[in-house]
Write a protein that holds these residues in place. Sequence first.
Motif, PDB file in Angstrom:
ATOM      1  N   PHE A 197       3.664 -12.230   6.561  1.00 36.28           N
ATOM      2  CA  PHE A 197       3.547 -10.913   5.948  1.00 36.28           C
ATOM      3  C   PHE A 197       3.090 -11.134   4.517  1.00 36.28           C
ATOM      4  O   PHE A 197       3.649 -11.959   3.792  1.00 36.28           O
ATOM      5  CB  PHE A 197       4.888 -10.176   5.964  1.00 36.28           C
ATOM      6  CG  PHE A 197       4.769  -8.739   5.539  1.00 36.28           C
ATOM      7  CD1 PHE A 197       4.577  -7.743   6.477  1.00 36.28           C
ATOM      8  CD2 PHE A 197       4.819  -8.396   4.198  1.00 36.28           C
ATOM      9  CE1 PHE A 197       4.451  -6.416   6.087  1.00 36.28           C
ATOM     10  CE2 PHE A 197       4.693  -7.076   3.801  1.00 36.28           C
ATOM     11  CZ  PHE A 197       4.512  -6.082   4.744  1.00 36.28           C
ATOM     12  N   GLY A 198       2.064 -10.390   4.103  1.00 36.24           N
ATOM     13  CA  GLY A 198       1.532 -10.586   2.764  1.00 36.24           C
ATOM     14  C   GLY A 198       1.064  -9.301   2.133  1.00 36.24           C
ATOM     15  O   GLY A 198       1.080  -8.233   2.741  1.00 36.24           O
ATOM     16  N   ILE A 199       0.655  -9.441   0.894  1.00 35.68           N
ATOM     17  CA  ILE A 199       0.106  -8.322   0.138  1.00 35.68           C
ATOM     18  C   ILE A 199      -1.256  -8.732  -0.406  1.00 35.68           C
ATOM     19  O   ILE A 199      -1.458  -9.884  -0.784  1.00 35.68           O
ATOM     20  CB  ILE A 199       1.067  -7.896  -1.004  1.00 35.68           C
ATOM     21  CG1 ILE A 199       0.567  -6.632  -1.697  1.00 35.68           C
ATOM     22  CG2 ILE A 199       1.306  -9.031  -1.987  1.00 35.68           C
ATOM     23  CD1 ILE A 199       1.572  -6.016  -2.670  1.00 35.68           C
ATOM     24  N   HIS A 200      -2.187  -7.790  -0.375  1.00 35.53           N
ATOM     25  CA  HIS A 200      -3.517  -7.964  -0.970  1.00 35.53           C
ATOM     26  C   HIS A 200      -3.751  -6.824  -1.948  1.00 35.53           C
ATOM     27  O   HIS A 200      -3.481  -5.663  -1.628  1.00 35.53           O
ATOM     28  CB  HIS A 200      -4.619  -7.883   0.092  1.00 35.53           C
ATOM     29  CG  HIS A 200      -4.860  -9.151   0.811  1.00 35.53           C
ATOM     30  ND1 HIS A 200      -5.987  -9.367   1.549  1.00 35.53           N
ATOM     31  CD2 HIS A 200      -4.145 -10.290   0.921  1.00 35.53           C
ATOM     32  CE1 HIS A 200      -5.946 -10.565   2.090  1.00 35.53           C
ATOM     33  NE2 HIS A 200      -4.828 -11.140   1.721  1.00 35.53           N
ATOM     34  N   ILE A 201      -4.267  -7.154  -3.094  1.00 37.39           N
ATOM     35  CA  ILE A 201      -4.692  -6.149  -4.060  1.00 37.39           C
ATOM     36  C   ILE A 201      -6.193  -6.346  -4.232  1.00 37.39           C
ATOM     37  O   ILE A 201      -6.647  -7.448  -4.552  1.00 37.39           O
ATOM     38  CB  ILE A 201      -3.951  -6.306  -5.397  1.00 37.39           C
ATOM     39  CG1 ILE A 201      -2.454  -6.155  -5.151  1.00 37.39           C
ATOM     40  CG2 ILE A 201      -4.460  -5.301  -6.415  1.00 37.39           C
ATOM     41  CD1 ILE A 201      -1.592  -6.453  -6.362  1.00 37.39           C
TER      42      ILE A 201
END
Length: 165
Positions: free
Chosen positions: A153-157
Amino acid sequence: MPTRNLLLLFILFFSFVACDNQLAFSDYRSFTKGWENTDTLEYSFEAPDTVNPYHLFFNTRVNQDYEFNNLFLIAYIQFPNGMQIGDTLEYEMAYPDGELMGEGFGSVKESKLWYKSGVTFSEEGTYTVKINQVMRKFGKVEALDTLKGIMDFGIHIETIPKQEN
Protein backbone atom coordinates in the motif's frame (compact mmCIF):
# COMPACT_ATOMS: atom_id res chain seq x y z
CA MET A 1 29.23 -10.08 -24.38
CA PRO A 2 28.78 -6.78 -26.30
CA THR A 3 25.18 -7.76 -27.14
CA ARG A 4 24.45 -8.27 -23.44
CA ASN A 5 25.90 -4.84 -22.58
CA LEU A 6 23.91 -3.24 -25.39
CA LEU A 7 20.73 -4.87 -24.11
CA LEU A 8 21.44 -3.64 -20.56
CA LEU A 9 22.11 -0.12 -21.86
CA PHE A 10 18.85 -0.19 -23.85
CA ILE A 11 16.87 -1.30 -20.79
CA LEU A 12 18.39 1.44 -18.63
CA PHE A 13 17.74 4.10 -21.29
CA PHE A 14 14.13 2.98 -21.74
CA SER A 15 13.60 2.99 -17.96
CA PHE A 16 14.71 6.62 -17.70
CA VAL A 17 12.64 7.70 -20.70
CA ALA A 18 9.54 5.89 -19.43
CA CYS A 19 9.76 7.37 -15.92
CA ASP A 20 6.76 9.32 -14.74
CA ASN A 21 7.92 12.94 -14.69
CA GLN A 22 4.72 13.95 -12.86
CA LEU A 23 5.65 12.09 -9.68
CA ALA A 24 6.52 14.45 -6.82
CA PHE A 25 6.54 11.87 -4.00
CA SER A 26 6.04 8.13 -3.66
CA ASP A 27 6.34 5.73 -0.74
CA TYR A 28 5.12 2.18 -0.09
CA ARG A 29 4.66 -0.23 2.79
CA SER A 30 4.72 -3.98 2.21
CA PHE A 31 2.87 -6.66 4.13
CA THR A 32 3.85 -10.30 4.45
CA LYS A 33 0.74 -11.58 6.26
CA GLY A 34 -1.74 -8.79 5.51
CA TRP A 35 -2.63 -5.38 6.92
CA GLU A 36 -3.41 -5.62 10.62
CA ASN A 37 -6.14 -3.35 11.97
CA THR A 38 -3.64 -1.93 14.49
CA ASP A 39 -1.20 -0.88 11.73
CA THR A 40 -1.46 2.83 11.00
CA LEU A 41 0.44 3.57 7.81
CA GLU A 42 2.22 6.90 7.98
CA TYR A 43 3.78 8.81 5.10
CA SER A 44 5.59 12.09 5.74
CA PHE A 45 6.85 14.43 3.03
CA GLU A 46 7.95 18.00 2.56
CA ALA A 47 5.64 20.35 0.65
CA PRO A 48 6.85 20.21 -2.97
CA ASP A 49 5.97 23.92 -3.31
CA THR A 50 3.29 26.27 -1.99
CA VAL A 51 1.78 27.37 -5.31
CA ASN A 52 1.04 24.47 -7.66
CA PRO A 53 -1.82 21.97 -7.17
CA TYR A 54 -1.22 18.22 -6.91
CA HIS A 55 -3.23 15.01 -7.14
CA LEU A 56 -2.87 12.48 -4.32
CA PHE A 57 -3.38 8.77 -4.95
CA PHE A 58 -3.25 5.59 -2.94
CA ASN A 59 -1.76 2.58 -4.69
CA THR A 60 -2.49 -1.00 -3.77
CA ARG A 61 -1.17 -4.39 -4.79
CA VAL A 62 -3.52 -7.21 -3.87
CA ASN A 63 -3.59 -10.92 -4.59
CA GLN A 64 -6.31 -13.55 -4.73
CA ASP A 65 -6.34 -13.81 -0.92
CA TYR A 66 -8.20 -10.47 -0.92
CA GLU A 67 -11.77 -11.63 -0.31
CA PHE A 68 -13.73 -8.36 -0.48
CA ASN A 69 -15.28 -6.28 -3.25
CA ASN A 70 -14.33 -3.03 -1.56
CA LEU A 71 -11.77 -1.39 0.72
CA PHE A 72 -12.70 0.95 3.57
CA LEU A 73 -10.05 3.33 4.87
CA ILE A 74 -9.81 6.20 7.29
CA ALA A 75 -7.19 8.70 6.14
CA TYR A 76 -5.90 11.86 7.77
CA ILE A 77 -3.66 14.53 6.35
CA GLN A 78 -1.83 16.59 8.95
CA PHE A 79 -0.54 20.03 7.99
CA PRO A 80 2.74 21.55 9.25
CA ASN A 81 0.74 23.79 11.65
CA GLY A 82 -0.82 20.69 13.28
CA MET A 83 -4.27 21.03 11.70
CA GLN A 84 -5.68 17.70 10.54
CA ILE A 85 -8.38 16.72 8.03
CA GLY A 86 -9.87 13.22 8.10
CA ASP A 87 -11.77 11.25 5.48
CA THR A 88 -13.60 7.94 5.49
CA LEU A 89 -13.05 6.39 2.08
CA GLU A 90 -14.47 3.44 0.18
CA TYR A 91 -12.90 1.99 -2.96
CA GLU A 92 -14.20 -0.75 -5.24
CA MET A 93 -11.63 -3.50 -5.50
CA ALA A 94 -13.48 -6.26 -7.38
CA TYR A 95 -16.20 -6.71 -9.96
CA PRO A 96 -19.56 -8.26 -8.93
CA ASP A 97 -18.30 -11.67 -10.08
CA GLY A 98 -15.37 -11.42 -7.64
CA GLU A 99 -12.65 -10.75 -10.22
CA LEU A 100 -10.15 -8.23 -8.83
CA MET A 101 -10.00 -4.83 -10.49
CA GLY A 102 -6.70 -3.23 -11.44
CA GLU A 103 -3.74 -3.67 -13.71
CA GLY A 104 -1.60 -6.77 -13.88
CA PHE A 105 -1.50 -10.34 -15.02
CA GLY A 106 -2.39 -13.39 -13.04
CA SER A 107 -3.35 -13.25 -9.41
CA VAL A 108 -1.76 -9.88 -8.47
CA LYS A 109 -3.54 -6.63 -9.33
CA GLU A 110 -2.36 -3.06 -8.85
CA SER A 111 -4.85 -0.24 -8.41
CA LYS A 112 -4.38 3.52 -8.38
CA LEU A 113 -7.05 5.03 -6.13
CA TRP A 114 -7.92 8.75 -5.99
CA TYR A 115 -7.38 10.29 -2.57
CA LYS A 116 -7.45 14.07 -3.14
CA SER A 117 -7.56 16.17 -6.28
CA GLY A 118 -6.07 19.61 -6.88
CA VAL A 119 -4.37 19.95 -3.47
CA THR A 120 -2.17 23.00 -2.94
CA PHE A 121 0.30 22.62 -0.09
CA SER A 122 -0.02 26.23 1.01
CA GLU A 123 2.25 25.89 4.05
CA GLU A 124 5.95 25.10 3.89
CA GLY A 125 7.03 22.17 6.03
CA THR A 126 6.24 18.53 6.65
CA TYR A 127 2.86 17.02 5.84
CA THR A 128 1.87 13.60 7.16
CA VAL A 129 -0.78 11.24 5.78
CA LYS A 130 -1.98 8.48 8.12
CA ILE A 131 -4.16 5.59 6.93
CA ASN A 132 -5.98 2.77 8.70
CA GLN A 133 -7.93 -0.04 7.12
CA VAL A 134 -11.33 -0.44 8.77
CA MET A 135 -12.68 -3.56 7.08
CA ARG A 136 -15.34 -5.76 8.66
CA LYS A 137 -16.96 -9.01 7.64
CA PHE A 138 -20.52 -8.61 6.36
CA GLY A 139 -22.95 -8.35 9.27
CA LYS A 140 -20.18 -8.05 11.88
CA VAL A 141 -19.45 -5.06 14.11
CA GLU A 142 -15.87 -5.85 15.07
CA ALA A 143 -13.02 -4.98 12.74
CA LEU A 144 -10.95 -7.66 11.03
CA ASP A 145 -7.75 -8.46 12.89
CA THR A 146 -5.86 -8.77 9.59
CA LEU A 147 -6.88 -7.80 6.07
CA LYS A 148 -5.37 -10.58 3.98
CA GLY A 149 -4.42 -10.22 0.35
CA ILE A 150 -2.97 -6.71 0.63
CA MET A 151 0.65 -7.02 -0.45
CA ASP A 152 1.62 -3.34 -0.72
CA PHE A 153 0.00 0.00 0.00
CA GLY A 154 1.48 3.34 -1.00
CA ILE A 155 0.90 6.97 -1.70
CA HIS A 156 1.74 8.94 -4.84
CA ILE A 157 1.71 12.70 -5.15
CA GLU A 158 1.68 13.88 -8.75
CA THR A 159 1.93 17.25 -10.39
CA ILE A 160 -1.08 18.20 -12.44
CA PRO A 161 -0.34 18.48 -16.17
CA LYS A 162 -0.68 22.06 -17.45
CA GLN A 163 -3.76 21.25 -19.57
CA GLU A 164 -5.66 20.26 -16.38
CA ASN A 165 -4.88 23.51 -14.52
